[in-house]
Design an enzyme around this catalytic site. Structure first.
Site, PDB file in Angstrom:
ATOM      1  N   LYS A 106     -18.692  -7.373  11.837  1.00 30.63           N
ATOM      2  CA  LYS A 106     -17.515  -6.574  12.198  1.00 30.63           C
ATOM      3  C   LYS A 106     -17.610  -6.312  13.695  1.00 30.63           C
ATOM      4  CE  LYS A 106     -14.092  -4.461   9.984  1.00 30.63           C
ATOM      5  NZ  LYS A 106     -13.335  -4.831   8.809  1.00 30.63           N
ATOM      6  N   GLY A 129      -0.591   6.127  -4.142  1.00 31.96           N
ATOM      7  CA  GLY A 129      -0.116   5.324  -3.022  1.00 31.96           C
ATOM      8  C   GLY A 129       0.759   4.204  -3.556  1.00 31.96           C
ATOM      9  N   GLY A 178       2.229   1.885  -1.307  1.00 28.59           N
ATOM     10  CA  GLY A 178       2.444   1.109  -0.081  1.00 28.59           C
ATOM     11  C   GLY A 178       2.335  -0.386  -0.342  1.00 28.59           C
ATOM     12  N   VAL A 191      -0.096  -2.758  -0.897  1.00 28.12           N
ATOM     13  CA  VAL A 191      -0.835  -3.358  -2.017  1.00 28.12           C
ATOM     14  C   VAL A 191      -0.291  -2.854  -3.355  1.00 28.12           C
ATOM     15  CG1 VAL A 191      -3.075  -3.624  -3.126  1.00 28.12           C
ATOM     16  CG2 VAL A 191      -2.928  -3.644  -0.639  1.00 28.12           C
ATOM     17  N   TYR A 223       2.494  -1.662  -4.212  1.00 34.66           N
ATOM     18  CA  TYR A 223       3.842  -2.129  -4.561  1.00 34.66           C
ATOM     19  C   TYR A 223       3.727  -3.450  -5.346  1.00 34.66           C
ATOM     20  CZ  TYR A 223       8.339  -4.377  -4.186  1.00 34.66           C
ATOM     21  OH  TYR A 223       9.503  -5.038  -4.498  1.00 34.66           O
TER      22      TYR A 223
HETATM   23  P1  NAD Z   1      -0.398   1.027   3.129  1.00 33.42           P
HETATM   24  O1  NAD Z   1      -0.537   1.883   4.333  1.00 33.42           O
HETATM   25  O2  NAD Z   1       0.653  -0.028   3.110  1.00 33.42           O
HETATM   26  O3  NAD Z   1      -0.133   1.948   1.838  1.00 33.42           O
HETATM   27  C1  NAD Z   1      -0.797   3.138   1.621  1.00 33.42           C
HETATM   28  C2  NAD Z   1       0.206   4.117   1.020  1.00 33.42           C
HETATM   29  O4  NAD Z   1      -0.477   5.295   0.674  1.00 33.42           O
HETATM   30  C3  NAD Z   1       1.322   4.504   1.983  1.00 33.42           C
HETATM   31  O5  NAD Z   1       2.585   4.291   1.379  1.00 33.42           O
HETATM   32  C4  NAD Z   1       1.053   5.986   2.260  1.00 33.42           C
HETATM   33  O6  NAD Z   1       2.254   6.726   2.464  1.00 33.42           O
HETATM   34  C5  NAD Z   1       0.361   6.385   0.978  1.00 33.42           C
HETATM   35  N1  NAD Z   1      -0.442   7.619   1.073  1.00 33.42           N
HETATM   36  C6  NAD Z   1      -1.136   8.109   2.120  1.00 33.42           C
HETATM   37  N2  NAD Z   1      -1.736   9.259   1.776  1.00 33.42           N
HETATM   38  C7  NAD Z   1      -1.403   9.508   0.491  1.00 33.42           C
HETATM   39  C8  NAD Z   1      -1.716  10.521  -0.443  1.00 33.42           C
HETATM   40  N3  NAD Z   1      -2.473  11.579  -0.106  1.00 33.42           N
HETATM   41  N4  NAD Z   1      -1.233  10.421  -1.696  1.00 33.42           N
HETATM   42  C9  NAD Z   1      -0.443   9.392  -2.071  1.00 33.42           C
HETATM   43  N5  NAD Z   1      -0.114   8.386  -1.225  1.00 33.42           N
HETATM   44  C10 NAD Z   1      -0.577   8.455   0.025  1.00 33.42           C
HETATM   45  O7  NAD Z   1      -1.835   0.436   2.862  1.00 33.42           O
HETATM   46  P2  NAD Z   1      -2.230  -0.804   1.937  1.00 33.42           P
HETATM   47  O8  NAD Z   1      -2.333  -2.014   2.792  1.00 33.42           O
HETATM   48  O9  NAD Z   1      -1.383  -0.820   0.731  1.00 33.42           O
HETATM   49  O10 NAD Z   1      -3.718  -0.415   1.558  1.00 33.42           O
HETATM   50  C11 NAD Z   1      -3.987   0.549   0.568  1.00 33.42           C
HETATM   51  C12 NAD Z   1      -5.488   0.755   0.464  1.00 33.42           C
HETATM   52  O11 NAD Z   1      -6.097  -0.481   0.101  1.00 33.42           O
HETATM   53  C13 NAD Z   1      -6.172   1.191   1.753  1.00 33.42           C
HETATM   54  O12 NAD Z   1      -7.244   2.031   1.427  1.00 33.42           O
HETATM   55  C14 NAD Z   1      -6.697  -0.110   2.333  1.00 33.42           C
HETATM   56  O13 NAD Z   1      -7.824   0.117   3.164  1.00 33.42           O
HETATM   57  C15 NAD Z   1      -7.088  -0.839   1.066  1.00 33.42           C
HETATM   58  N6  NAD Z   1      -7.112  -2.302   1.184  1.00 33.42           N
HETATM   59  C16 NAD Z   1      -6.001  -2.967   1.567  1.00 33.42           C
HETATM   60  C17 NAD Z   1      -6.043  -4.359   1.674  1.00 33.42           C
HETATM   61  C18 NAD Z   1      -4.800  -5.137   2.069  1.00 33.42           C
HETATM   62  O14 NAD Z   1      -4.816  -6.365   1.914  1.00 33.42           O
HETATM   63  N7  NAD Z   1      -3.751  -4.518   2.556  1.00 33.42           N
HETATM   64  C19 NAD Z   1      -7.221  -5.056   1.388  1.00 33.42           C
HETATM   65  C20 NAD Z   1      -8.349  -4.335   0.976  1.00 33.42           C
HETATM   66  C21 NAD Z   1      -8.279  -2.960   0.884  1.00 33.42           C
END
Ligand code: NAD
Length: 353
Positions: A80, A179, A181, A183, A185
């Protein structure tokens, strides 16, 4: 801990520091382990309060990448990097200099995106290095990681269902999604198609409204999601949400979701185990994005990558089976399996002391 103690404590192969005043680049690259393959992990740009904070972050994340690659049986190691500074202060020269730094490592470290670094930034780095993955819009690009991460979580959740209920089917099961967001969705889409009952929460009213409209999801208050009587609680927003406050509230049989670092402490992992709640270790179930990007190295094929990601079903299934056999919490089992694969490779290379 001092730098040398950190290197020793966590068995780091190398930590590289760069302070190039000419372009304003202050960066650290942590190469945790390369016995399974080149150390791979994104570059994060963040306003760290101190050098110690930056070092702690890069080493914690690099070690995490070693375990994530190992549990996913990838020929990839863990690394990293961090650039110290506010993301708004980055310049093309700074990013190109970072690219040079990566190139100087001759492929031992492969960089990618992380917080504060976007695809355009990767393009600047790429002017100076070949050792970079996940550059959007390019011919061999693996694209947006969220749909494929969701696909992996969905498959891992099915492995949990199989272990808990004797069937991989999620039809009729109640899933509470924290959440809604990127993923979650896509995860909700798979679950809805299979006929699961969905309950969700999000601080973003727009994200909640979209899920309610598209999937007929029942939306609950952000603090109410822990109390939902459900089969699976799926964290997909924040880290550290499995903790001493939330564990007594949980009324689920399984915790399986995308969020990173779900357990606030190791005690939280122990407590879940004692309560008989199955836990899919986060770095195993959310490895879809890493597996997907791995396929760029071999010439990206969507079908090959997605079928590989579906293998998260077996990865999670193996962890759960061993957890039962050894009467050991799942998070410990996952770390053990990851470390064992690294140790075996080290032994083969004659690197073990
Ligand atoms: P994102 O930001 O698109 O979605 C996160 C959602 O959580 C947002 O809609 C936000 O409004 C909501 N949120 C924030 N605080 C909240 C709370 N207290 N209660 C309810 N909802 C809340 O992020 P993402 O890309 O969907 O990632 C989600 C998680 O998965 C993160 O922890 C990220 O590190 C992890 N992750 C993502 C990926 C990826 O490919 N995107 C890969 C591995 C891990």
């Amino acid at each position: 801990m001092s730098v040398f103690e950190t290197i020793h404590e966590d068995n780091f192969e190398k930590i590289i520091f760069c302070n190039d005043k000419r372009v304003g680049l202050k960066a650290i690259i942590g190469i945790h382990n390369t016995v399974l393959g080149p150390a791979t992990g994104g570059c994060r740009m963040w306003s760290y309060k101190s050098e110690t904070e930056a070092l702690t972050d890069v080493t914690r994340l690099a070690k995490g990448m070693s375990y994530k690659a190992s549990i996913s049986k990838l020929t990839m190691g863990g690394g990293k990097s961090v650039i110290m500074g506010d993301a708004s202060t980055k310049t093309p020269e700074m990013l190109a200099r970072f690219g040079e730094l990566v190139e100087e490592l001759g492929g031992r470290y492969i960089t990618a995106k992380d917080v504060g670094i976007n695809s355009d930034d990767l393009k600047q780095m790429k002017t100076k290095t070949r050792h970079i993955l996940g550059v959007a819009g390019e011919e061999n690009s693996s694209g947006d990681p969220s749909p494929v991460t969701a696909w992996g979580v969905y498959n891992g959740m099915k492995a949990c269902a199989n272990a808990a209920f004797g069937s991989r089917s999620l039809k009729g099961k109640t899933i509470a999604l924290q959440g809604l967001g990127s993923v979650n969705y896509y995860l909700a889409k798979h679950l809805d198609e299979e006929g699961a009952k969905l309950i969700g929460s999000d601080i973003d009213k727009g994200a909640a409204a979209r899920a309610e409209k598209e999937f007929g999801m029942q939306i609950v208050d952000v603090n109410g999601i822990y109390d939902v009587d459900c089969d699976v609680f799926s964290p997909g927003a924040l880290g550290a949400i499995i903790n001493e406050t939330t564990i007594p509230k949980l009324r689920c049989k399984i915790v399986a979701g995308a969020a990173n670092n779900q357990l606030a402490t190791t005690a939280a992992g122990d407590a879940l185990f004692e309560r008989g709640i199955l836990y899919a270790p986060d770095y195993a179930i959310n490895a879809g994005g890493l597996i997907n990007i791995f396929h760029e190295r071999e010439g990206y094929s969507h079908d090959r990558a997605w079928s590989h990601v579906a293998g998260i079903y077996d990865t999670v299934g193996d962890i759960l089976a061993r957890s039962v056999k050894d009467k050991t919490p799942e998070y410990i089992v996952a770390d053990k399996i990851s470390q064992e694969r690294i140790d075996e490779a080290e032994e083969k290379l004659g690197r073990k002391p």
